[in-house]
Design a protein around this motif. Structure first.
Motif, short mmCIF file in Angstrom:
data_model
loop_
_atom_site.label_atom_id
_atom_site.label_comp_id
_atom_site.label_asym_id
_atom_site.label_seq_id
_atom_site.Cartn_x
_atom_site.Cartn_y
_atom_site.Cartn_z
N PHE C 117 0.84 -1.20 0.00
CA PHE C 117 0.00 0.00 0.00
C PHE C 117 0.88 1.25 0.00
O PHE C 117 0.63 2.20 -0.75
CB PHE C 117 -0.93 -0.02 1.22
CG PHE C 117 -1.92 1.11 1.25
CD1 PHE C 117 -2.80 1.30 0.20
CD2 PHE C 117 -1.98 1.98 2.32
CE1 PHE C 117 -3.72 2.33 0.22
CE2 PHE C 117 -2.89 3.02 2.35
CZ PHE C 117 -3.76 3.20 1.30
N LEU C 121 0.86 3.96 -3.10
CA LEU C 121 0.61 5.40 -2.97
C LEU C 121 1.75 6.21 -3.58
O LEU C 121 1.54 7.21 -4.27
CB LEU C 121 0.44 5.79 -1.49
CG LEU C 121 -0.84 5.31 -0.82
CD1 LEU C 121 -0.86 5.73 0.64
CD2 LEU C 121 -2.06 5.86 -1.53
N LYS C 124 1.65 5.78 -7.47
CA LYS C 124 0.45 6.37 -8.09
C LYS C 124 0.48 7.89 -8.00
O LYS C 124 0.15 8.58 -8.96
CB LYS C 124 -0.79 5.82 -7.37
CG LYS C 124 -2.10 6.43 -7.78
CD LYS C 124 -2.81 5.58 -8.83
CE LYS C 124 -3.82 6.35 -9.62
NZ LYS C 124 -5.01 6.70 -8.87
N TYR C 125 0.88 8.42 -6.86
CA TYR C 125 0.92 9.87 -6.68
C TYR C 125 2.37 10.31 -6.64
O TYR C 125 2.99 10.38 -5.58
CB TYR C 125 0.20 10.29 -5.40
CG TYR C 125 -1.25 9.88 -5.39
CD1 TYR C 125 -2.20 10.69 -5.99
CD2 TYR C 125 -1.66 8.70 -4.80
CE1 TYR C 125 -3.53 10.33 -6.01
CE2 TYR C 125 -2.99 8.32 -4.82
CZ TYR C 125 -3.92 9.14 -5.42
OH TYR C 125 -5.24 8.77 -5.45
N GLU C 127 3.94 13.05 -6.88
CA GLU C 127 4.47 14.22 -6.16
C GLU C 127 4.47 14.04 -4.64
O GLU C 127 5.01 14.87 -3.94
CB GLU C 127 3.74 15.51 -6.56
CG GLU C 127 2.26 15.48 -6.41
CD GLU C 127 1.60 15.13 -7.73
OE1 GLU C 127 0.84 15.94 -8.23
OE2 GLU C 127 1.84 14.03 -8.27
N LEU C 128 3.87 12.95 -4.16
CA LEU C 128 3.92 12.69 -2.72
C LEU C 128 5.29 12.13 -2.36
O LEU C 128 5.81 11.25 -3.03
CB LEU C 128 2.85 11.69 -2.32
CG LEU C 128 1.42 12.18 -2.30
CD1 LEU C 128 0.51 11.08 -1.80
CD2 LEU C 128 1.30 13.40 -1.40
N VAL C 131 8.20 10.50 2.85
CA VAL C 131 8.04 10.98 4.22
C VAL C 131 6.55 11.10 4.56
O VAL C 131 6.07 10.55 5.55
CB VAL C 131 8.73 12.35 4.42
CG1 VAL C 131 8.38 12.92 5.78
CG2 VAL C 131 10.23 12.21 4.29
N ILE C 132 5.80 11.78 3.71
CA ILE C 132 4.40 12.03 4.03
C ILE C 132 3.57 10.76 3.91
O ILE C 132 2.69 10.49 4.73
CB ILE C 132 3.84 13.19 3.16
CG1 ILE C 132 2.42 13.53 3.59
CG2 ILE C 132 3.85 12.88 1.71
CD1 ILE C 132 2.34 14.12 4.93
N LYS C 215 12.43 -0.31 -14.88
CA LYS C 215 11.03 -0.16 -14.48
C LYS C 215 10.98 0.38 -13.06
O LYS C 215 10.82 -0.36 -12.08
CB LYS C 215 10.31 -1.50 -14.58
CG LYS C 215 10.06 -1.91 -16.01
CD LYS C 215 9.26 -3.18 -16.10
CE LYS C 215 8.84 -3.43 -17.54
NZ LYS C 215 8.41 -4.82 -17.75
#
Lengths: 334, 501, 331
Positions: C117, C121, C124-125, C127-128, C131-132, C215
Motif C-alpha cells: 500500500f 501510494l 500512483k501519486y 508528487e507525494l 516521508v508524508i 522499471k
C-alpha cells in the motif's frame, strides 16, 4: 488573457474551498455529535475543548513554519517532555519561583533543543526527518535521565505553577489566551514581515532564494528555533495543565501536530501554508478527540480515525493538484 | 554622459580546465537592443553571469556609464541597475505576482515596520499595466503561462529601476503570438531609454528587434555589426566559423523499406495529428522552434509519456508502447536531450553507464556477469571513441562531447532498429560534433532508421534525408533534403496552417 | 572507427580495499567485544555471543529492505507500525480459531499488504514524498492495531510457536541462522543482480534510469512490499519471544532500523552504500545494547546512545561526501 483570469479564479476558489470546506466539516461534525449527545455544546465542554486545543494549535503553528521550508520536526514531543520535566523539577525544588520565570525556563530549554536541530539541518545538511528522529531519541532519553525515571506529580508542584493552566484573564482561560496571542503574532509575522515572507520564499524555491540573496541558513535555524521555543512553552503548559511530568509525556504527539498542519492545507513539499488553515486543522482534531468519547467511540479508535482523515486529506490535495494541471493542459489549444 | 552605458574589455574567465571566456569585449549603447549570438558553448551564458555579478572575471575591465566598477555578487549588479531575465524562469511558484516582483526589495511602512501590501499591490498593478498586462497582482505565480511569467520577470527588473535588462533566450518557450507580445514590450522599454541585451538562437528575433548584433564563438569575440549591414550567410559563418559542409560526413546510407509509421498521433495539450513514416537506413530530421512539441512527440514514441490518440506501426504491425522498457524491447532507442539529467548517472563508472539499458544481456536469470559487462563496455567505448583510458573512469570526469558518446554507446548495446536522437550535439564542441555526425551516418548506413530532432538548422540540412517541421504541436511540413532551405524550414516553423501535401 | 584502446581490467588495490567503511565497523565490533568482556567475565564465550543475538536480531530483518529503500533515496517510517499491526492480526486470528500456521501466513500477508500500500501510494501519486506517505500510514497502521485490540494484550500461542524467539538448531539460535541466510541472499541480490543494479541506478538518477528502460515503479513497489514482509517476519519473532502482543509493540523500531542503516554507511543522498555495512552495523548496535544491558545501563540511556549514533554517523557520511566533492572540483 481571458482564460487565464478564469484559471486563477479556479485555483483561488479551490484554496478558499479547502478552508471553507474544513470549517463546514467541523460544523457538520459538531452538529452530529450534538445530536447524539447534547452534552457536547455546553459551556463547560467547549471550554475543555478550547483549552485542550490550545497546546496543539501553538505547536501546529510552529510546525507550519518548519513544513513551509520543506522540513519536518519529529522531535517536538520529546522536546516538550524534556522542557516540562526540567521545569517541573525546578518548581518542585524552588516552590516560590514565579510562574513567568518557569515559563521562560521552559522556553529556553526548547530553544536550545531547536537550535541544535537547526544547526544539524542547515549547517551539516542532514535530512530533517533523520536529524529530528535522532534528536527525538536523545531528548526523550534525557527526559528520563533528568527525571531519574520518576514522575513529578501534582503534590510536588506549587499551586502558583499549576494555576498557569487553570487561571483566567478577563474570563478567558490563560492557555487559550496564550494560544490566541501566539496566533496573532504569527499572523503578523508571516504576512507582514520580510523575514516571514523569506520563509515562504526558501520553501517555494530554494535556488531562487539564494539568487535573491536570502540567507537560507539563517532562515532554517530560525524556524527550528521558533519550533523549539514553542515546544518548550508547550511543555510548561502541558505539565501545568495535567499537573504531572513523566518520561513519556506527549509520546507521539508530533504526529498529531503534523496531522493538524496537513489538514489545515500546509504542503509537505514546502512553500504553502496559512495560519488560519492550521488553526482550523487543530480545531478539527480538537473536536474529534473531545467529541468521539462523548458519542461512545472508544478512545482507542481515535488514532485510526486520525490516520484515515490525514490520508484522505493528503490524497485529496494531490488529486486536486493533478486535476488543475490536467485542466491547464486541456486548455492549451494546438 | 557617454555613448556607451556598458563597456567590457579584455574579459577572461577560466574554470578548472576550461577557458569559458577568452579576452572578450562588448559595448552596449544607451537605449539600444543589442543581440548577442553564438552557438551553444560559445560563452554567452558565462558572459551574462559576468555582467550580472554571478561570476567575477579573472581578467578584464567593466565600465558602467564610463566608470570602472567591479561586482562582488548579483546584489551589487542589481543595485547598479542591471537585471537579468533567465532562460529558465526562476521564481516562487507558490507566491503572488506582487511578492515575486518585490522579493528582496519589499516596501516597508516606515512607522509600523510592516510590509506595505497595499502599496506593493498597487505598484505591481501599475508596472504590469505599463507592460500591457491586465494580470491581477494577487494571482499565484504557478497558474501563469510561461509568457506571463516572463512579463512578471520584466516587471521585477523594472521595479528595481533597471537601466540594463539582459534577456537570455526569452522566446525559447513562447509561441509565435506570445513572442510578438514580448517584442512589443521590449521595443517599448527601449523607447523609454532602457538598454537591452537580447540573447537568442532565433534569427527571427534578431532581425525583428535588434539594432546591433555581437557574435561569440568558442569563448572568443568575433565581431559586432549593425543588423541591417550583415547578411544571414555572413552571420552563420561568423557563428559557425567555417564552411558548414565540411562538418558533415559524406552520406553513404541507402534508404530501404518502411520500419515505423505514425498515424494521427496526439497527446492532449502537447501535439496533435502527427502522421509520418520512417525507413530503414533513413535519417529523418525533425525541427521546429523550442516548444513546438518535438521532444514530447519523441518521448511519446519511446513510452515516457504515452500518447492519447492515434496509432503507431512498427514493421507493419500496430504496437502500443507504455514504457521505455517496451520500446527498447521492440527495438526503439532514444538519446535524450539532456544527457546529464536524462541519460547518464554521472557518479557512476563509464562501464556501468554503458550497460545500464541492456543488463539482461550480461546476466543469467538476473545474476550479472561482470566480466562480460566489462568487455562489452570496452568494445563499445572504443567503437564510439570515448576519450578516456579506462572504463572505470567516472562519467562526471568526461567532457560534454565524450559524455554524449557514452550515451550513444549505451544505445548500441541494445538490439535496436530505430534510434531517436534528441538534440544530439547540444553543448558539445565542434570536434565532438563531427564525430557524432559520423556515428549517426554510419548507423544509418548499417540499416538503422534514424530520427534526429534538432534546433540547429545547418545540422538538420546537412544530415537529413527528409525534414519534418513542427509548429505548436502540429506537423506543418515534410520535405526532401533537396527541396529544403533555411527559409522554407523557418516559414514552416512559424506558420501553424498545415501545408498541403 | 578508432584505434584507441581503453583499459577494462582494474588492478587490485590494497588501498581501495582497506579504505572501505566496513573495516571501520569491524573495528567498532572488536572494540565493543573488548568492552563487553571487560564488563562481564561471562561475555566472551560462544554461548553468550550467540545467545545475545536473540535479544536484538528481531528488528534487524527490516534493515535489509530499508537499505534498498534508502539507497533509492526514499524512507519508510511506517515499519514499526506494520510490525504492530501484523502481530496483532496474527494473535487475534489465532485466538479466533485460525490454526497457528495459517495465522503466521496471515501475519506475513498483512505485512506485505501494508508495504504494498505504501509503494502503491508512492507510485500512483508521484508528487507525494515517502516521508508524508509513510508518516500517514504509520499513524494509520498502528491506529488500526488499536482499533482491533484496544489496550488489551493477546497471546496464549501453542508451545511450538515459541521456537521462533527461543529455539535453537543445534547450538545456534534459529533467528541467527535465518538472519545470516537472508543476509547472504540480500547481499547477493543487491550487489550481484540486475535488480540490485537498478536500485542503485534509481537512487542515483531516477529520470535517467527510466529513460534507460529501468522499471522504476515496479522496483519501488517490490522493495516497499519487501519492507512490509520483513516487518511481518520481525513481528513473528518478536511475538514469539514475548509470548503475547499489544498494539504498542515495536514502538520506534523505525528509528533503530534507520540508525543501523545510516551507521552502515548508506548515504541519505541516495545511490551509495552497501548491504554488508548495514549488516555489520546491526551487530555493532546490537552488541552495544547487550553490553550496556550487562552493566544495567537503563533503557533510556540506550535511547540517547542510538540517537547520537544515528546523528554522528549521518554527519560523518555527509562530511565525507562533502570532502570528496571538494577534492573533485579542485582538480
Amino acid at each position: 488573457m481571458k482564460d487565464n483570469i478564469l484559471q486563477s479564479l479556479n485555483l483561488e476558489k479551490i484554496a478558499k474551498f479547502r478552508e471553507l470546506g474544513l470549517l463546514g466539516f467541523i460544523i457538520l461534525l459538531a452538529i452530529i455529535i450534538q445530536l447524539l449527545n447534547p452534552a457536547f455544546l455546553t459551556f463547560g465542554n467547549l471550554r475543555d475543548l478550547l483549552t485542550n486545543t490550545a497546546i496543539l494549535s501553538i505547536l501546529a503553528l510552529g510546525m507550519m513554519l518548519v513544513l513551509i521550508t520543506r522540513g519536518i520536526d519529529l522531535s517536538i514531543g520529546a522536546t516538550l517532555a524534556l522542557s516540562g520535566m526540567i521545569t517541573a523539577l525546578t518548581v518542585s525544588a524552588y516552590g516560590n519561583l514565579h510562574p513567568l520565570l518557569a515559563i521562560l525556563l521552559g522556553i529556553m530549554v526548547g530553544i536550545i533543543c531547536g537550535v541544535i536541530l537547526g544547526l544539524l539541518v542547515s549547517k551539516i545538511g542532514i535530512l530533517p526527518i533523520i536529524a529530528s528522529l535522532g534528536l527525538m531519541n536523545v531528548f526523550r532519553g534525557l527526559t528520563f535521565w533528568v527525571g531519574g525515571g520518576e514522575w513529578v506529580s501534582a503534590y510536588q508542584m506549587p499551586p502558583s505553577f499549576k494555576s498557569i493552566a487553570t487561571s483566567s484573564f478577563l474570563g478567558i482561560n490563560t492557555l487559550v489566551l496564550i494560544a490566541v496571542v501566539i496566533f496573532l503574532l504569527f499572523y503578523y509575522f508571516v504576512n507582514n514581515t520580510i523575514t516571514g515572507r523569506q520563509i515562504y520564499a526558501v520553501g517555494s524555491n530554494p535556488d531562487s532564494a539564494r539568487v535573491s540573496g536570502i540567507n537560507q541558513t539563517k532562515i532554517l535555524i530560525l524556524v527550528y528555533t521558533i519550533m523549539g521555543g514553542l515546544s518548550g512553552l508547550a511543555g510548561v503548559l502541558w505539565v501545568s495543565k495535567f499537573a504531572s511530568a513523566q518520561g513519556d509525556t506527549a509520546t507521539g504527539y508530533e504526529l498529531t501536530v503534523i496531522a493538524a498542519c496537513i489538514l489545515g492545507g500546509v504542503s509537505i513539499a514546502g512553500g504553502v501554508g496559512k495560519v488560519t488553515g492550521v488553526l482550523l486543522g487543530a480545531i478539527l482534531l480538537g473536536v474529534l478527540s473531545n467529541g468521539l468519547p462523548l458519542i461512545n467511540v472508544s478512545p482507542f479508535w481515535q488514532m485510526g480515525i486520525e490516520g484515515m482523515i490525514i490520508l484522505i486529506a493528503v490524497l485529496f490535495n494531490t488529486n486536486v493538484k493533478m486535476l488543475v494541471e490536467k485542466n491547464n493542459l486541456l486548455r492549451r489549444e494546438i | 554622459m557617454t555613448e556607451h552605458i556598458l563597456e567590457l574589455n579584455g574579459i577572461t574567465k577560466e574554470f578548472p580546465g576550461v577557458k569559458a571566456l577568452d579576452n572578450v569585449q562588448f559595448e552596449l549603447k544607451t537605449g539600444e537592443i543589442h543581440a548577442l549570438m553564438g552557438e551553444n558553448g560559445a560563452g554567452k551564458s558565462t558572459f551574462i553571469k559576468v555582467i550580472t555579478g554571478v561570476h567575477q572575471p579573472n581578467e578584464g575591465r567593466i565600465k558602467l556609464e564610463g566608470e570602472e566598477i567591479t561586482f562582488q555578487g548579483p546584489k551589487d549588479a542589481n543595485a547598479k541597475g542591471i537585471a537579468a531575465i533567465y532562460q529558465h524562469v526562476t521564481n516562487y511558484p507558490d507566491l503572488s505576482i506582487t511578492e515575486n516582483i518585490y522579493m528582496g526589495h519589499e516596501k516597508i511602512n516606515k512607522k509600523t515596520r510592516m510590509i506595505n501590501w497595499k502599496e506593493m499591490h498597487q505598484d505591481a498593478k501599475k508596472l504590469l499595466e505599463s507592460l500591457g498586462s491586465k494580470l491581477d497582482p494577487k494571482t499565484e505565480m504557478s497558474v501563469l503561462s510561461v509568457a506571463q511569467q516572463q512579463i512578471v520577470e520584466i516587471a521585477k527588473a523594472l521595479s528595481s529601476n533597471a537601466k540594463i535588462i539582459i534577456m537570455d533566450e526569452p522566446t525559447a518557450a513562447l509561441t509565435h503570438r506570445e513572442s510578438e507580445e514580448l517584442y512589443k514590450i521590449t521595443e517599448r522599454l527601449r523607447d523609454e531609454g532602457v538598454s537591452i541585451i537580447f540573447i537568442s538562437h532565433r534569427f527571427e528575433d534578431m532581425y525583428r528587434l535588434a539594432d546591433r548584433v555581437t557574435v561569440f564563438r568558442d569563448s572568443q569575440y568575433i565581431g559586432t555589426w549593425n543588423v541591417v549591414d550583415i547578411t544571414n550567410d555572413d552571420l552563420i559563418v561568423a557563428m559557425v566559423g567555417r564552411e558548414i559542409k565540411q562538418l558533415f560526413p559524406d552520406k553513404t546510407n541507402i534508404i530501404k523499406e518502411e520500419v515505423l509509421r505514425l498515424e494521427k498521433l496526439g497527446q492532449i495539450g502537447r501535439f496533435k495529428d502527427i502522421s509520418i513514416n520512417l525507413h530503414r537506413g533513413e535519417i529523418l530530421g525533425i525541427t521546429g522552434l523550442v516548444g513546438a512539441g518535438r521532444s514530447e512527440l519523441c518521448q511519446a514514441m519511446f513510452g515516457i509519456e504515452p500518447y492519447d490518440e492515434g496509432a503507431m506501426y512498427f514493421e507493419g504491425t500496430r504496437i502500443s508502447i507504455d514504457n521505455p522498457t517496451d520500446a527498447i524491447k521492440l527495438g526503439i532507442g532514444y538519446l535524450p536531450e539532456d544527457r546529464q539529467a536524462q541519460s547518464l548517472i554521472l557518479q557512476w563508472e563509464i562501464k556501468q553507464n554503458i550497460t545500464l539499458a541492456s543488463l539482461a544481456q550480461y546476466s543469467k536469470n538476473g545474476w550479472l556477469n561482470e566480466k562480460k559487462e566489462r568487455e562489452i563496455a570496452k568494445e563499445l567505448a572504443e567503437k564510439v571513441d570515448v576519450k578516456t583510458n579506462s572504463v572505470f573512469s567516472l562519467a562526471s570526469s568526461l567532457s560534454g562531447g565524450n559524455q554524449q558518446k557514452v550515451s550513444v554507446a549505451k544505445l548500441l548495446t541494445t538490439d535496436l532498429k530505430v534510434i531517436i536522437f534528441d538534440e544530439p550535439t547540444k553543448g558539445v564542441d565542434i570536434g565532438a560534433k563531427s564525430a557524432i555526425y559520423q556515428i549517426i551516418v554510419d548507423l544509418a548506413s548499417s540499416g538503422y532508421g534514424i530520427i534526429m530532432v534538432s534546433s540547429e538548422m545547418p545540422e538538420v540540412l546537412g544530415l537529413s534525408d527528409r525534414i519534418a517541421v513542427m509548429c505548436e504541436g502540429r506537423l506543418t511540413k515534410v520535405m526532401g533534403n533537396e527541396e529544403a532551405t533555411q527559409e522554407k524550414i523557418l516559414e514552416a516553423a512559424m506558420t501553424k496552417e498545415m501545408a498541403v501535401h | 572507427m578508432s584505434t584507441r584502446t581503453i583499459n577494462h581490467i582494474q588492478d587490485f588495490s590494497w588501498k581501495r580495499f582497506f579504505l572501505q567503511w566496513e573495516w571501520m565497523l569491524i573495528l567498532l565490533i572488536i572494540a565493543i567485544f573488548t568492552m563487553n568482556s571487560s564488563l562481564s567475565p561471562y561475555f566472551l564465550n560462544y554461548i553468550s555471543i550467540t545467545d545475545a543475538t536473540m535479544t536484538f536480531l528481531d528488528k534487524a530483518f527490516i534493515v535489509f529492505p530499508m537499505v534498498m529503500i534508502m539507497i533509492m533515496r526514499e524512507i519508510d517510517i511506517s515499519v514499526g507500525s506494520t510490525v504492530a499491526l501484523s502481530s496483532v492480526v496474527m494473535a487475534v486470528a489465532y485466538n479466533a480459531g485460525v490454526p497457528m500456521v495459517l495465522a503466521i501466513m496471515i501475519c506475513l500477508l498483512v505485512g506485505a499488504l501494508c508495504g504494498l500500500f505504501n509503494g502503491f501510494l508512492l507510485v500512483k501519486y508521484k508528487e507525494l514524498s515517502a516521508v508524508i506517505v509513510t508518516l500517514s500510514t504509520m499513524i494509520l497502521y498502528r491506529g488500526i492495531a488499536y482499533m482491533i485490540l484496544e489496550n488489551q494484550s493477546s497471546g496464549g500461542f501453542p508451545m511450538w510457536f515459541s521456537f521462533f524467539g527461543w529455539g535453537y538448531v543445534g547450538t545456534i539460535p534459529f533467528i541467527l541462522i535465518l538472519f545470516l541466510l537472508l543476509a547472504v541472499i540480500f547481499v547477493l541480490v543487491l550487489q550481484k543482480t540486475i535488480f540490485g543494479r537498478h536500485i542503485y541506478a534509481i537512487g542515483s538518477n531516477p529520470i535517467a534510469s527510466r529513460f534507460s528502460g529501468v522499471k522504476v515503479d515496479r522496483v519501488k513497489l517490490i522493495v516497499f512490499t519487501l519492507a512490509g514482509l520483513m516487518a511481518a517476519i520481525t513481528a513473528v519473532f518478536l511475538t514469539s519471544r514475548m509470548g503475547s502482543t499489544r498494539p504498542n509493540v515495536a514502538n520506534m523500531y523505525e528509528l533503530d532500523v534507520i540508525a543501523m542503516v545510516a551507521l552502515g554507511g548508506i548515504s541519505t543522498a541516495g545511490g551509495k552504500g552497501k548491504m554488508l555495512g548495514a549488516i555489520l552495523a546491526v551487530f555493532v548496535i546490537g552488541y552495544l545494547q547487550y553490553g550496556l544491558g550487562l552493566i544495567n545501563v537503563p533503557a533510556q540511556s540506550l535511547l540517547v546512545i542510538i540517537g547520537l549514533l544515528l546523528i554522528i554517523s549521518v554527519t560523518v557520511t555527509n562530511l565525507r561526501m562533502k570532502g570528496k566533492l571538494k577534492k573533485k572540483t579542485s582538480n
